[in-house]
Design a protein around this motif. Structure first.
Motif, PDB file in Angstrom:
ATOM      1  N   ASP A  38       0.836  -1.190   0.000  1.00 24.27           N
ATOM      2  CA  ASP A  38       0.000   0.000   0.000  1.00 24.27           C
ATOM      3  C   ASP A  38       0.877   1.249   0.000  1.00 24.27           C
ATOM      4  O   ASP A  38       1.844   1.326   0.758  1.00 24.27           O
ATOM      5  N   TYR A  94       0.722   3.237   3.769  1.00 24.33           N
ATOM      6  CA  TYR A  94       1.167   2.683   5.051  1.00 24.33           C
ATOM      7  C   TYR A  94       1.739   1.285   4.831  1.00 24.33           C
ATOM      8  O   TYR A  94       1.468   0.635   3.828  1.00 24.33           O
ATOM      9  N   ALA A 137       1.905  -2.573   6.543  1.00 32.42           N
ATOM     10  CA  ALA A 137       1.080  -3.410   7.408  1.00 32.42           C
ATOM     11  C   ALA A 137       1.947  -4.509   8.015  1.00 32.42           C
ATOM     12  O   ALA A 137       2.555  -5.300   7.282  1.00 32.42           O
ATOM     13  N   THR A 164      -2.944  -7.244  12.981  1.00 32.90           N
ATOM     14  CA  THR A 164      -2.293  -6.496  11.908  1.00 32.90           C
ATOM     15  C   THR A 164      -2.124  -5.063  12.409  1.00 32.90           C
ATOM     16  O   THR A 164      -3.052  -4.506  13.008  1.00 32.90           O
ATOM     17  N   VAL A 165      -0.949  -4.493  12.182  1.00 33.60           N
ATOM     18  CA  VAL A 165      -0.665  -3.129  12.634  1.00 33.60           C
ATOM     19  C   VAL A 165      -0.352  -2.276  11.411  1.00 33.60           C
ATOM     20  O   VAL A 165       0.607  -2.557  10.682  1.00 33.60           O
ATOM     21  N   ARG A 166      -1.155  -1.253  11.184  1.00 33.32           N
ATOM     22  CA  ARG A 166      -0.911  -0.325  10.077  1.00 33.32           C
ATOM     23  C   ARG A 166      -0.149   0.883  10.606  1.00 33.32           C
ATOM     24  O   ARG A 166      -0.593   1.556  11.537  1.00 33.32           O
ATOM     25  N   THR A 198      -7.168  -5.401  13.860  1.00 31.41           N
ATOM     26  CA  THR A 198      -6.212  -4.483  13.242  1.00 31.41           C
ATOM     27  C   THR A 198      -6.047  -3.230  14.086  1.00 31.41           C
ATOM     28  O   THR A 198      -7.046  -2.616  14.484  1.00 31.41           O
ATOM     29  N   ASP A 239      -4.909   0.437  13.759  1.00 30.08           N
ATOM     30  CA  ASP A 239      -4.663   1.445  12.732  1.00 30.08           C
ATOM     31  C   ASP A 239      -4.008   2.661  13.376  1.00 30.08           C
ATOM     32  O   ASP A 239      -4.632   3.382  14.148  1.00 30.08           O
ATOM     33  N   CYS A 241      -2.613   5.187  11.633  1.00 31.40           N
ATOM     34  CA  CYS A 241      -2.420   6.133  10.536  1.00 31.40           C
ATOM     35  C   CYS A 241      -3.280   7.390  10.639  1.00 31.40           C
ATOM     36  O   CYS A 241      -3.261   8.216   9.719  1.00 31.40           O
ATOM     37  N   SER A 242      -4.032   7.565  11.699  1.00 32.62           N
ATOM     38  CA  SER A 242      -4.908   8.730  11.799  1.00 32.62           C
ATOM     39  C   SER A 242      -4.097  10.003  11.971  1.00 32.62           C
ATOM     40  O   SER A 242      -3.003  10.001  12.564  1.00 32.62           O
ATOM     41  N   THR A 254      -4.729   5.676  17.924  1.00 35.45           N
ATOM     42  CA  THR A 254      -4.695   4.312  17.412  1.00 35.45           C
ATOM     43  C   THR A 254      -6.100   3.721  17.521  1.00 35.45           C
ATOM     44  O   THR A 254      -6.684   3.684  18.609  1.00 35.45           O
ATOM     45  N   ASN A 255      -6.610   3.290  16.402  1.00 37.92           N
ATOM     46  CA  ASN A 255      -7.949   2.688  16.376  1.00 37.92           C
ATOM     47  C   ASN A 255      -7.818   1.178  16.265  1.00 37.92           C
ATOM     48  O   ASN A 255      -7.042   0.661  15.434  1.00 37.92           O
TER      49      ASN A 255
END
Length: 258
Positions: free
Chosen positions: A196, A199, A201, A209-211, A241, A243, A245-246, A251-252
């Motif tokens: 991607d 980001y 992954a 999974t960690v983005r 997951t 996320d 990337c916000s 971290t979501n």
């Protein structure tokens, strides 16, 4: 006339004095060289810090032999020989002379490598970006698989090289690997996907999974991830997951629904 003769004699005596001093200095240097050549022979080579390689393998790779002169050996050459011949050696921390007859070599091996499948083989890469081994076939086995990055002219013992347009990907990968190893988390990484453009992954353990954005502060992100994983809200049976990337830095967690 008498004064000129006395002055001439003084100059001759002064010239002999300088020559005598030079000859004495030369004689001392010769004696030192002879002493260094005849004495201080290496009788013991002590290797520390190795695990994958034996002390005998490190010694053989160094090019140093029993009987070599302790003070005439070239330390940079010893270091270069070891790094060139033993790919899993990340760095040679020190090469020390210990009188009267011992040479001490301390090395540091790379940690668990990651794998990149390419051209019918698996290239194992250290966290510092050095190719440490090539395995035939396309099965990375238990190594964390890297996807979305291609190497240019890979060779065991050499640092990875990528195309100019992938330079940012390479920098992010190496920074992340270094942060993972420092945090003691690399063993739990199953794979890192760089397909991607926004980001990367990271598959962490078999549950998450960690983005993470490219070029992020990876040590900080990983500390935060550790804190989140230690939270009681993340139960042992949860998968999903994270996320990171916000834009607001939050971290979501997106839980998988079974």
């Amino acid at each position: 006339m008498a004064k000129r003769r006395k002055s001439s004699r003084r100059r001759r005596r002064g010239g002999f004095s300088v020559l005598y001093k030079l000859l004495s200095l030369l004689l001392i240097c010769i004696c030192l060289i002879v002493a260094l050549t005849l004495f201080f022979r290496i009788e013991h080579i002590v290797v520390t810090g190795q695990q994958r390689y034996t002390a005998e393998e490190v010694t053989a790779a160094s090019g140093v032999e029993i009987g070599d002169n302790l003070y005439l050996l070239n330390k940079p050459t010893v270091v270069s020989n070891i790094l060139e011949n033993l790919p899993y050696i990340e760095r040679v921390k020190r090469v020390n002379r210990e009188l009267p007859d011992t040479l001490t070599i301390e090395v540091e091996e790379s940690g668990r490598p990651v794998a990149l499948v390419q051209d019918g083989g698996v290239w194992l890469i250290s966290s510092a970006g050095k190719i440490v081994e090539r395995i035939e076939g396309e099965d990375p086995g238990s190594y964390a698989a890297i996807t979305g990055l291609r190497l240019l002219a890979p060779a065991v013992g050499s640092p990875i090289v990528v195309a100019i347009e992938d330079a940012a990907l390479e920098e992010s990968l190496l920074s992340l690997l270094e942060a993972l190893e420092s945090a003691g988390m690399l063993e739990n990484v199953m794979g890192i996907r760089m397909d991607d453009p926004d980001y990367l992954a990271m598959d962490y353990t078999e549950r998450f999974t960690v983005r993470i954005p490219y070029g992020a502060d990876y040590p900080y992100k990983l500390r935060f991830l550790q804190a989140v994983l230690a939270d009681e809200k993340i139960q042992d049976n949860m998968t999903g997951t994270f996320d990171m990337c916000s834009d607001d830095g939050r971290t979501n967690f997106i839980q998988n629904v079974r």
